[in-house]
Motif scaffolding. Structure first.
Motif, PDB file in Angstrom:
ATOM      1  N   UNK A  10      32.869  36.010  36.453  1.00  0.00           N
ATOM      2  CA  UNK A  10      34.015  36.243  37.330  1.00  0.00           C
ATOM      3  C   UNK A  10      34.133  35.192  38.421  1.00  0.00           C
ATOM      4  N   UNK A  11      35.301  35.133  39.017  1.00  0.00           N
ATOM      5  CA  UNK A  11      35.548  34.272  40.168  1.00  0.00           C
ATOM      6  C   UNK A  11      36.508  34.997  41.103  1.00  0.00           C
ATOM      7  N   UNK A  12      36.377  34.738  42.409  1.00  0.00           N
ATOM      8  CA  UNK A  12      37.192  35.421  43.411  1.00  0.00           C
ATOM      9  C   UNK A  12      37.678  34.426  44.470  1.00  0.00           C
ATOM     10  N   UNK A  13      38.827  34.738  45.031  1.00  0.00           N
ATOM     11  CA  UNK A  13      39.262  33.993  46.207  1.00  0.00           C
ATOM     12  C   UNK A  13      38.380  34.424  47.377  1.00  0.00           C
ATOM     13  N   UNK A  14      38.126  33.517  48.297  1.00  0.00           N
ATOM     14  CA  UNK A  14      37.168  33.790  49.376  1.00  0.00           C
ATOM     15  C   UNK A  14      37.507  35.045  50.173  1.00  0.00           C
ATOM     16  N   UNK A  15      38.782  35.325  50.358  1.00  0.00           N
ATOM     17  CA  UNK A  15      39.178  36.427  51.228  1.00  0.00           C
ATOM     18  C   UNK A  15      38.840  37.804  50.673  1.00  0.00           C
ATOM     19  N   UNK A  16      38.499  37.898  49.391  1.00  0.00           N
ATOM     20  CA  UNK A  16      38.183  39.208  48.814  1.00  0.00           C
ATOM     21  C   UNK A  16      36.739  39.316  48.343  1.00  0.00           C
ATOM     22  N   UNK A  17      35.982  38.248  48.441  1.00  0.00           N
ATOM     23  CA  UNK A  17      34.594  38.282  47.986  1.00  0.00           C
ATOM     24  C   UNK A  17      33.810  39.359  48.722  1.00  0.00           C
ATOM     25  N   UNK A  18      33.059  40.147  47.976  1.00  0.00           N
ATOM     26  CA  UNK A  18      32.281  41.223  48.560  1.00  0.00           C
ATOM     27  C   UNK A  18      33.064  42.517  48.708  1.00  0.00           C
ATOM     28  N   UNK A  19      34.378  42.475  48.509  1.00  0.00           N
ATOM     29  CA  UNK A  19      35.208  43.677  48.648  1.00  0.00           C
ATOM     30  C   UNK A  19      35.869  44.078  47.332  1.00  0.00           C
ATOM     31  N   UNK A  20      36.276  43.102  46.535  1.00  0.00           N
ATOM     32  CA  UNK A  20      36.960  43.369  45.276  1.00  0.00           C
ATOM     33  C   UNK A  20      36.023  43.052  44.116  1.00  0.00           C
TER      34      UNK A  20
END
Length: 132
Positions: free
Chosen positions: A58-68
């Motif tokens: 997976x990969x995430x945008x920084x603003x949601x890392x740890x939450x989504x």
């Protein structure tokens, strides 16, 4: 032709949780890049999370890392986006899309968020509204 449908949006308070679903119609996810995107008042469509369904990387945008968290179910017909610790800035229309050319794959098994232009078969979207 691949078709996707989003569901699970709604309204919530800051700090709450929602789970979005992206259901495939007429096919199952095999070795695809599936992404969740959102479009808010800023008008452009932002990539939020991407999963490569062959490896579950997976990969995430920084603003949601740890939450989504993006994940797929065991029968490979649905990709979820679990959204915790919601913030008002998470408000927007959420879309899912697929890149069957698998351009989200990086070197050594890594996964990129992917370019919005690489994705297609966009669903109609589901609205998420978070109040403070």
């Amino acid at each position: 032709r691949a078709q996707l449908m989003e569901s699970g949006g709604g309204s919530g308070q800051a700090g709450g949780s929602l789970r979005l679903s992206c259901t495939a119609s007429g096919f199952t996810y095999t070795s695809d890049c599936v992404g969740w995107f959102r479009q808010g008042p800023w008008k452009y469509r932002e990539g939020v999370a991407t999963i490569y369904t062959l490896t579950d990387r997976t990969a995430y945008v920084d603003s949601v890392k740890g939450r989504f968290t993006i994940a797929q179910d065991s029968d490979k017909s649905t990709v979820y986006l679990q959204m915790n610790s919601l913030k008002p800035e998470d408000t927007g229309m959420y879309f899912c899309a697929i890149d069957r050319a698998r351009r989200c794959r990086g070197e050594y098994g890594g996964v990129y968020l992917g370019r919005t232009a690489d994705f297609g078969s966009w669903g109609q979207g589901t609205q998420v509204t978070v109040s403070s």
